[in-house]
Design a protein around this motif. Sequence first.
Motif, short mmCIF file in Angstrom:
data_model
loop_
_atom_site.label_atom_id
_atom_site.label_comp_id
_atom_site.label_asym_id
_atom_site.label_seq_id
_atom_site.Cartn_x
_atom_site.Cartn_y
_atom_site.Cartn_z
N GLY A 1 -10.04 -5.20 -3.86
CA GLY A 1 -9.23 -4.83 -2.72
C GLY A 1 -10.06 -4.68 -1.47
N SER A 2 -9.41 -4.19 -0.42
CA SER A 2 -10.06 -4.09 0.89
C SER A 2 -10.91 -2.84 0.98
CB SER A 2 -8.99 -4.07 1.99
OG SER A 2 -9.56 -3.83 3.25
N THR A 3 -12.12 -3.00 1.54
CA THR A 3 -12.99 -1.85 1.83
C THR A 3 -12.74 -1.31 3.23
OG1 THR A 3 -14.73 -3.34 2.57
CG2 THR A 3 -14.77 -2.68 0.25
N VAL A 4 -12.01 -2.08 4.02
CA VAL A 4 -11.61 -1.60 5.36
C VAL A 4 -10.37 -0.73 5.19
CG1 VAL A 4 -10.87 -2.28 7.67
CG2 VAL A 4 -12.56 -3.67 6.45
N ARG A 5 -10.45 0.50 5.60
CA ARG A 5 -9.39 1.45 5.32
C ARG A 5 -8.11 1.09 6.07
NH1 ARG A 5 -10.30 5.49 2.41
NH2 ARG A 5 -12.54 5.46 2.83
N LYS A 6 -6.97 1.15 5.37
CA LYS A 6 -5.67 0.82 5.94
C LYS A 6 -4.82 2.09 6.05
CE LYS A 6 -5.73 -3.75 3.80
NZ LYS A 6 -5.03 -4.69 2.87
N LEU A 7 -3.98 2.13 7.09
CA LEU A 7 -3.10 3.27 7.31
C LEU A 7 -1.78 3.04 6.58
CD1 LEU A 7 -3.66 3.92 11.12
CD2 LEU A 7 -4.72 5.09 9.19
N LEU A 8 -1.40 3.96 5.70
CA LEU A 8 -0.14 3.83 4.99
C LEU A 8 1.03 4.42 5.78
CD1 LEU A 8 -0.79 4.46 1.20
CD2 LEU A 8 -0.33 2.33 2.38
N LEU B 1 7.44 2.47 -0.20
CA LEU B 1 7.47 1.73 1.06
C LEU B 1 8.80 1.02 1.20
CD1 LEU B 1 3.90 0.15 1.04
CD2 LEU B 1 4.61 2.32 2.02
N PHE B 2 9.27 0.88 2.45
CA PHE B 2 10.53 0.15 2.72
C PHE B 2 10.37 -1.33 2.46
CE2 PHE B 2 13.16 -2.17 5.84
CZ PHE B 2 14.39 -1.90 5.28
N LYS B 3 9.22 -1.89 2.76
CA LYS B 3 8.97 -3.32 2.53
C LYS B 3 7.51 -3.53 2.21
CE LYS B 3 8.34 -4.40 7.45
NZ LYS B 3 8.80 -5.23 8.58
N MET B 4 7.22 -4.71 1.64
CA MET B 4 5.87 -5.04 1.21
C MET B 4 4.95 -5.19 2.42
SD MET B 4 4.05 -5.47 -1.45
CE MET B 4 2.59 -6.24 -2.14
N ALA B 5 3.88 -4.41 2.45
CA ALA B 5 2.85 -4.55 3.48
C ALA B 5 1.69 -5.35 2.88
CB ALA B 5 2.40 -3.17 3.95
N ASP B 6 0.64 -5.51 3.69
CA ASP B 6 -0.53 -6.24 3.22
C ASP B 6 -1.38 -5.30 2.38
OD1 ASP B 6 -2.56 -8.04 2.83
OD2 ASP B 6 -3.46 -7.77 4.81
N LEU B 7 -0.89 -5.03 1.16
CA LEU B 7 -1.54 -4.08 0.28
C LEU B 7 -1.75 -4.70 -1.09
CD1 LEU B 7 0.57 -0.90 1.14
CD2 LEU B 7 -1.71 -1.44 2.01
N GLN B 8 -2.80 -4.23 -1.79
CA GLN B 8 -3.01 -4.61 -3.17
C GLN B 8 -3.81 -3.51 -3.87
OE1 GLN B 8 -5.96 -7.74 -3.92
NE2 GLN B 8 -6.35 -7.85 -1.71
N ALA B 9 -3.80 -3.55 -5.18
CA ALA B 9 -4.53 -2.53 -5.94
C ALA B 9 -6.01 -2.57 -5.55
CB ALA B 9 -4.35 -2.77 -7.43
N GLY B 10 -6.57 -1.38 -5.31
CA GLY B 10 -7.98 -1.29 -4.96
C GLY B 10 -8.23 -1.06 -3.49
N ASP B 11 -7.21 -1.24 -2.62
CA ASP B 11 -7.40 -1.07 -1.18
C ASP B 11 -7.76 0.39 -0.86
OD1 ASP B 11 -6.87 -3.68 -0.68
OD2 ASP B 11 -4.84 -3.36 0.10
N GLU B 12 -8.70 0.55 0.08
CA GLU B 12 -9.00 1.87 0.63
C GLU B 12 -7.94 2.19 1.68
OE1 GLU B 12 -11.31 3.86 -0.39
OE2 GLU B 12 -12.56 2.56 -1.63
N VAL B 13 -7.31 3.37 1.62
CA VAL B 13 -6.22 3.70 2.53
C VAL B 13 -6.42 5.11 3.07
CG1 VAL B 13 -4.57 2.16 1.40
CG2 VAL B 13 -4.81 4.51 0.58
N THR C 1 -8.17 7.84 0.58
CA THR C 1 -8.07 7.64 -0.87
C THR C 1 -7.97 6.15 -1.15
OG1 THR C 1 -6.83 8.28 -2.85
CG2 THR C 1 -5.56 7.90 -0.85
N ARG C 2 -7.50 5.79 -2.34
CA ARG C 2 -7.51 4.40 -2.76
C ARG C 2 -6.26 4.11 -3.60
NH1 ARG C 2 -12.22 1.49 -6.40
NH2 ARG C 2 -11.75 -0.66 -5.79
N ILE C 3 -5.71 2.87 -3.45
CA ILE C 3 -4.54 2.46 -4.24
C ILE C 3 -5.00 2.14 -5.66
CG2 ILE C 3 -2.73 0.72 -4.51
CD1 ILE C 3 -2.67 0.39 -1.53
N VAL C 4 -4.46 2.88 -6.64
CA VAL C 4 -4.80 2.63 -8.04
C VAL C 4 -3.69 1.88 -8.77
CG1 VAL C 4 -6.37 4.58 -8.18
CG2 VAL C 4 -3.94 4.89 -8.73
N SER C 5 -2.48 1.81 -8.15
CA SER C 5 -1.37 1.10 -8.78
C SER C 5 -0.38 0.71 -7.70
CB SER C 5 -0.67 1.99 -9.83
OG SER C 5 0.48 1.34 -10.34
#
Length: 705
Positions: free
Chosen positions: A168-175, A201-213, A226-230
């Motif tokens: 996933g992304s190491t660049v942190r994303k805002l949820l 979420l209301f709709k799919m964003a540019d997210l995937q498991a492992g992203d830093e958020v 934190t980080r997306i684990v699922s």
Amino acid sequence: MAMQISIYDINLLKCRFTRVLGASLIDKLSGERTLNFSVLASRSQTLSVGMTAELDGQYYSIVRVSKKITGGFPVTTAQCEHISYKLNDEAYNLVTFVFEGTPAEGMAELLYGTPFSVGVIEATERVECYFTDQSPLSRRNALMRFIDACGCEVEYDGYKINLRKHRGSTVRKLLMDGENVTDLSVTIDSRENTQSYDIALFKMADLQAGDEVNITYTPMGINVNTRIVSIEYDPFYRYSVRVKVGDYVPNLMASNATQLDKVKQEFRAADGRLESTIETVDGNLSSLTQTVSGFDLRIATAENEVAQLSLTVNGFNTRITDAESNVAQLSLTVNGFDTRIESAEGDISAISQRLTSITTRVENAEGNISTVSQTANKISWIIASGTSSTNFTMTDRAVKLVADKIDLSGYVTISALGTAGKTTINGANITTGTIHADRIDTSTLRVNTIYAASGKVSLKEYTSSNMYIGGDGTWNYDYTYIFAGAQIKLASWDGVGTHALIIDTSDHCIRPATIVDWDLGNISYPFGDVWCEKITIRNSSNDAFIGYNGGTFEIVANGSAVNRLGSSTYYWDTGYITKLYLNSSCYIDAFGSTLRVNGTAIGGSDPNMAGKEVRMGGSTSYYILANTSRELRPYSTSTSYPCYLGTSSYYWHYAYIGSNTTKIGNSTSSKLGFFSTAPVARQTVSNTATVATLITALKKYGLIG
């Protein structure tokens, strides 16, 4: 490319689903990846356990297929797990796994003899591992533990397995980016020093498991990295996406195992996770998995009787299955509870209770269903079979009943129909009698006969394979009009209308939809008379016309192709022609019984060619010409193709020439011979020559013997 699920049986493509009733894809950082989808049963006849589903480049094994009727529609549901779970098959089991070397070498050794191959390996440091705590050892279990030992995270790419230092992304994303987040659940436990977040979420964003958020929500005092684990979403309808975030805990665990007489006991604990199993040699099993969030308990017998219990602070789930595959399930949370009992034959009863509603459902194996749904302001009943259904809804304001048949005993009075207003009736429930209405709006109208205002039949289904339009077989309309702005197509439907006969109303023509695809009559049913102004016959860019041109009937062919009347095999038997043109300047006609060329008679008893130019002998370029200037001469002065008047073998017996002027030879080099003497050029004799010299010259011409 549009999203689609492709179904394969081994390597054979069986079908594709471009639309589904529903789908759920779950991707976890731990390597777990599952796919569930539902389609109409009529489109999924070939779907079965053991097939492979492909979605967006990832492959899944279909492990469970269930069919049921939902809302009156037969639905097939497939449960799939990622193909990496094939490594749990007994055929891939290892005795133990002991390794020392690079991660790439270890992956190659673990995947040897499997359908999978080594993908991208980002780790390069040497690693040592000793998986000897259990035997036989599942290949997938060994693979996941090896990936953890390498300090990596697993990533799937079809049949390739990648090892990423950070998935996933190491660049942190805002949820919390405006209105996209619809639900946020936070649990903080000071006893265990843990935090967990559940976000919808209301709709799919540019997210995937492992992203830093980053999650920042001031009203709840949240500001955490934190980080997306699922992540869970519907790949066909990417709304209502759910993600779980937290610190990722690898699968590598310390373990302890003992083997007693006919009983195997195993205990493993590490990183806040405890696993315990007890298994007998005859297949009885008891297992417990515990974390700070809850525990899972499973008890199974050798006869496939299974009891399962899962408990968290949010609720518990329990499931019991006997040897005959009868199932009982119970799920309880603070929001409500669900129970379900299902037999192996397909009989089902279920109860679902929420704070504001209660729903019960009973279904048998024949597809009969009854459902009751109750809220504070409404009660609804649904009773359905494979061919019909009845719906009944009651509120404090209205009662709505929908059924194939409604039998009311006693006197019925409906006051609302006594005055003008709006009456809504489900047309599917009207089977007899007559309906009078100014207008009927419907998406589907099923009839046998449609009558016009005159009472005459306009359209009628005579049999299942015969349709009458404009009459009913006993009479006809005098005129029937079919209107279209562009085209009217007549065809046996093939899905695309490739073989249609088109009446083109814009270009005013009748044509086939595909070139050279229709015939006018056939060998058994030819047309009688064809009445038309002109017939055009086309082959590529070459056209032939049959018709009238300014009152004159013509058969004309143009283009670069060779045009023939008949062939070398099939001759015309008889032709009646007044004038036959062989080219633009030569024609043949008849005058009485005489054949003429360009008006000059040839052959017959009176071959009169007077006043005509006649070309004879030789070739088309070199011939003898008798022209209207009263000349008989060669057409060309070329010496390459000269003309002869007689030959050395064939003499003219008589020749009468020179009544006025005779000229022989066109130059001094021309040759002349008399009395069968070889012709010679002109002889030269001087003015002072003797008689003997003159005689010698004349002898060469053959004039003196």
